[in-house]
Write a protein that holds these residues in place. Sequence first.
Motif, short mmCIF file in Angstrom:
data_model
loop_
_atom_site.label_atom_id
_atom_site.label_comp_id
_atom_site.label_asym_id
_atom_site.label_seq_id
_atom_site.Cartn_x
_atom_site.Cartn_y
_atom_site.Cartn_z
N PHE A 17 -31.76 15.17 4.05
CA PHE A 17 -31.51 14.05 4.95
C PHE A 17 -30.06 14.05 5.41
O PHE A 17 -29.75 13.92 6.60
N ASP A 18 -29.13 14.22 4.46
CA ASP A 18 -27.69 14.25 4.81
C ASP A 18 -27.36 15.41 5.73
O ASP A 18 -26.55 15.27 6.65
N THR A 19 -27.97 16.55 5.50
CA THR A 19 -27.72 17.73 6.34
C THR A 19 -28.21 17.49 7.77
O THR A 19 -27.49 17.79 8.73
N ALA A 23 -25.99 17.28 11.24
CA ALA A 23 -26.34 18.08 12.42
C ALA A 23 -26.50 17.19 13.64
O ALA A 23 -26.00 17.50 14.73
N LEU A 24 -27.18 16.06 13.47
CA LEU A 24 -27.37 15.13 14.58
C LEU A 24 -26.02 14.63 15.11
O LEU A 24 -25.80 14.59 16.33
N ALA A 25 -25.11 14.29 14.21
CA ALA A 25 -23.79 13.81 14.64
C ALA A 25 -23.05 14.89 15.44
O ALA A 25 -22.42 14.59 16.46
N GLU A 29 -21.87 14.62 19.36
CA GLU A 29 -20.50 14.88 19.82
C GLU A 29 -20.47 15.85 20.99
O GLU A 29 -19.68 15.70 21.92
N ARG A 30 -21.35 16.85 20.95
CA ARG A 30 -21.41 17.86 22.01
C ARG A 30 -22.20 17.38 23.22
O ARG A 30 -22.19 18.05 24.26
N GLY A 31 -22.92 16.28 23.09
CA GLY A 31 -23.74 15.79 24.20
C GLY A 31 -24.97 16.65 24.44
O GLY A 31 -25.53 16.66 25.53
N ASP A 32 -25.44 17.33 23.41
CA ASP A 32 -26.59 18.24 23.50
C ASP A 32 -27.87 17.46 23.18
O ASP A 32 -28.28 17.36 22.02
#
Length: 149
Positions: A17-19, A23-25, A29-32
């Motif tokens: 879950f933390d991983t 990754a989502l964060a 940040e990249r706007g992907d």
Amino acid sequence: MRLGDTLFAIKRSTEAFDTYRRALALYQERGDEHHQAIATQHLWAVSDMSPEEAVDNYERLVNICHKVCDRALEAVALDALGNRIQQLGRYDEAVAAHRGAAAIHEERDEESLLITVLVNLGTALRAPRPPHRGRRGARTGDRAVPGPR
């Protein structure tokens, strides 16, 4: 995200879950948006959200997938949405979600994924529903149920 998949596979759900959350964060940040959708789906798959929360989130995920033209993930999200809607007893909506997922898998010729969705669809179709009460009564099984007088 492969690290999260591995952690989840070896029953280390909290770390998975933390991983996925990290990754989502990074994707945010990249706007992907495309990879945000993928990370979000993984995150929700290992979380313990209530069915109501999951339905809201999967509906958003389906919309994002449609927007970024990821038909494969859209089908996965629709199937997961159908499963969560079914937990709420909204079987007709669950059937519609599973049928949407099945249509995408059929158009993409994804037989093994289609089989999984069809099993889920069958479960939703077989789910008990309250008897329909018409003017003259409804039938459930082999016995008549009187209608309102």
